[in-house]
Scaffold this motif. Structure first.
Motif, mmCIF file in Angstrom:
data_model
loop_
_atom_site.group_PDB
_atom_site.id
_atom_site.type_symbol
_atom_site.label_atom_id
_atom_site.label_comp_id
_atom_site.label_asym_id
_atom_site.label_seq_id
_atom_site.Cartn_x
_atom_site.Cartn_y
_atom_site.Cartn_z
ATOM 1 N N THR A 129 -2.491 7.010 7.721
ATOM 2 C CA THR A 129 -2.999 5.655 7.441
ATOM 3 C C THR A 129 -4.188 5.667 6.494
ATOM 4 O OG1 THR A 129 -4.511 5.671 9.344
ATOM 5 C CG2 THR A 129 -2.235 4.893 9.716
ATOM 6 N N GLY A 130 -4.925 6.781 6.447
ATOM 7 C CA GLY A 130 -6.118 6.867 5.612
ATOM 8 C C GLY A 130 -7.375 6.387 6.301
ATOM 9 N N SER A 131 -7.258 5.773 7.475
ATOM 10 C CA SER A 131 -8.413 5.227 8.199
ATOM 11 C C SER A 131 -8.770 6.109 9.384
ATOM 12 C CB SER A 131 -8.118 3.812 8.702
ATOM 13 O OG SER A 131 -7.903 2.934 7.621
ATOM 14 N N ILE A 147 -9.802 0.226 2.876
ATOM 15 C CA ILE A 147 -10.160 1.113 3.977
ATOM 16 C C ILE A 147 -11.679 1.187 4.034
ATOM 17 C CG2 ILE A 147 -10.038 3.487 4.831
ATOM 18 C CD1 ILE A 147 -7.340 3.752 3.498
ATOM 19 N N SER A 157 -4.819 9.485 2.807
ATOM 20 C CA SER A 157 -3.675 9.495 3.735
ATOM 21 C C SER A 157 -2.859 10.785 3.676
ATOM 22 C CB SER A 157 -2.754 8.291 3.514
ATOM 23 O OG SER A 157 -1.873 8.477 2.415
ATOM 24 N N SER A 166 -3.111 -3.909 -3.238
ATOM 25 C CA SER A 166 -2.611 -3.872 -1.860
ATOM 26 C C SER A 166 -3.130 -5.026 -1.009
ATOM 27 C CB SER A 166 -2.994 -2.543 -1.201
ATOM 28 O OG SER A 166 -4.402 -2.441 -1.042
ATOM 29 N N LYS A 175 2.346 7.931 0.184
ATOM 30 C CA LYS A 175 0.979 7.511 0.502
ATOM 31 C C LYS A 175 1.015 6.362 1.493
ATOM 32 C CE LYS A 175 -2.352 7.535 -2.372
ATOM 33 N NZ LYS A 175 -3.286 7.244 -3.486
ATOM 34 N N PHE A 176 0.110 6.407 2.431
ATOM 35 C CA PHE A 176 -0.048 5.349 3.427
ATOM 36 C C PHE A 176 1.278 5.047 4.133
ATOM 37 C CE2 PHE A 176 -3.208 4.473 0.043
ATOM 38 C CZ PHE A 176 -4.341 4.830 0.768
ATOM 39 N N GLU A 177 1.892 6.128 4.643
ATOM 40 C CA GLU A 177 3.129 6.053 5.430
ATOM 41 C C GLU A 177 4.340 5.607 4.612
ATOM 42 O OE1 GLU A 177 1.894 4.858 9.809
ATOM 43 O OE2 GLU A 177 1.020 3.439 8.377
ATOM 44 N N ARG A 231 0.829 -1.201 0.000
ATOM 45 C CA ARG A 231 0.000 0.000 0.000
ATOM 46 C C ARG A 231 0.864 1.251 0.000
ATOM 47 N NH1 ARG A 231 -2.692 1.049 4.509
ATOM 48 N NH2 ARG A 231 -4.383 2.194 3.527
ATOM 49 N N GLN A 232 2.036 1.139 0.599
ATOM 50 C CA GLN A 232 2.904 2.304 0.710
ATOM 51 C C GLN A 232 3.454 2.700 -0.663
ATOM 52 O OE1 GLN A 232 5.911 1.262 3.544
ATOM 53 N NE2 GLN A 232 4.608 1.722 5.304
ATOM 54 N N PRO A 248 -7.063 -1.241 8.156
ATOM 55 C CA PRO A 248 -7.711 -1.647 6.900
ATOM 56 C C PRO A 248 -8.130 -3.115 6.958
ATOM 57 C CG PRO A 248 -5.659 -0.465 6.484
ATOM 58 C CD PRO A 248 -5.692 -0.762 7.945
#
Length: 381
Positions: free
Chosen positions: A163-165, A206, A217, A202, A249-251, A123-124, A171
């Motif tokens: 994290t986007g959440s 989410i 994110s 990924s 994106k996403f850490e 995801r990153q 997720p």
């Protein structure tokens, strides 16, 4: 001389990972040996772009290449021909997993050869590199300076900590690919896997997106950065600030910021390397009798001694009055060219004096023949 990897892929030095991947995919499809049987030029092009992609797609190798060039990545990327596969793959090891990765990049599919399965994508994602163009006065490039700049960039969302959440919720496993990141189907003798369209490879989704970044994110913010320009920079110099580009994106890891310098021309001085050049007008009497002139330099006034009998176009060097050597001690020189100015408006007394001087110092105006040594010099010049 080895070609520049960015030029090989026809991308800029600030190109994002996705731009590099897209450029490589296009070239790989164009020059793949299977599409150009017997074309050795296409095969070499394919190996060259594969080698470039192997370096520029790896953040650590790319950083080393940006700083040190080919020497930073140990010359050519490792690997030879793709053993067992028609045409081979320059820059890759040739095992089934590598072949699958290559096909995945080029065709968006993963061919399962001999049981080699696909891999779930992380995801990153690394953040994009950014470019900021800064214009400097000539003196600022010579002596160095500091300036605050403002850069609009994507930064990690502080509400969800990138994290986007929402509320720190983890997720969930993707319901379509069940966490594999790919959906598979049979096509002839091959088991083909495509990136899962629901989770984009990924393997997770989410389910409760952050209300601030809407699950992305990242959010757009204006960032202030203090740029320190060292003394002696030239027009076109790039200063790299690692990690000051867009947040991943996403850490994922952040990209870099490249500050590209444009130096304004000076009204008096021109630059050649670390030397400065200027032209100083002198009178006929100063050239004939000699004089001490006070001339301007970037560091203040300086004295230039003009000996008697100086000809127009003669150059003199003022040591250490040039540009500081970048990131080292010492300076260049100031090269001064003197040009004798012929007066255009004379009063009667001046004309009479010049006529008397002319009668005392007449010059034979017949054309001069070149000596034998002059002709020899011309032959070798």
């Amino acid at each position: 001389m080895k070609a520049d990897y960015y030029e090989v892929l026809s991308v800029t030095r600030t190109a994002s990972d996705s731009e590099i991947k897209t450029a490589y995919r296009k070239l790989a499809m164009q020059y793949h040996p299977d599409r150009n049987p017997g074309d050795h030029t296409a095969e070499e092009k394919f190996k060259e772009c594969s080698e470039a992609y192997a370096v520029l797609s790896d953040p650590q190798k790319r950083a080393a290449y940006d700083r040190y060039g080919h020497a930073g990545v140990g010359g050519p990327a490792s690997g030879g021909a793709g053993g067992g596969f028609p045409g081979g793959f320059g820059g890759f090891s040739g095992n089934p997993q590598d072949l699958g990765d290559i096909f995945g990049d080029i065709f968006g599919e993963m061919f399962n050869m001999g049981g080699a399965g696909g891999r779930r994508q992380s995801r990153q994602q690394r953040g994009r590199d950014l470019r900021y163009d800064m214009t400097l006065e000539f003196e600022e490039s010579v002596f160095g300076m500091e300036r605050e700049i403002k850069v609009k960039r994507a930064e990690a969302c502080t509400d969800c900590r990138g994290t986007g959440s929402a509320n720190g919720k983890q997720p969930q496993t993707c319901s379509q690919c069940r966490g594999a990141g790919q959906v598979r189907f049979q096509q002839g003798f091959f088991s083909v896997a495509k990136t899962c369209p629901k989770c984009e490879g990924s393997g997770v989704q989410i389910t409760d997106p952050c209300p601030v970044c809407r699950g992305e994110s990242r959010v757009q913010r204006e960032h202030t950065l203090n740029v320190k320009v060292p003394a002696g920079v030239e027009d076109g110099t790039r200063i790299r600030y690692q990690g000051e580009g867009e947040a991943g994106k996403f850490e994922g890891p952040a990209g870099d910021l490249y500050v590209v310098l444009a130096v304004k021309p000076h009204k008096v001085f021109t630059r050649d390397g670390d030397d400065l050049h200027c032209v100083v007008p002198i009178s006929y009497t100063q050239a004939a009798l000699g004089d001490e002139l006070e001339i301007a330099t970037l560091e203040g006034p300086a004295v230039l001694k003009v000996p008697d009998g100086t000809q127009s176009g003669k150059t003199f060097k003022l040591r250490g009055k040039g540009v500081p050597h970048l990131n080292s001690n010492g300076k260049g020189d100031l090269v001064v060219e003197v040009r004798v100015q012929t007066p255009t408006k004379l009063n009667k007394q001046q004309r009479d004096l010049l006529r008397q001087l002319g009668e005392l110092s007449s010059v034979e105006n017949t054309p001069q023949s070149h000596g034998i040594m002059d002709r020899v010099k011309e032959m070798f010049s």
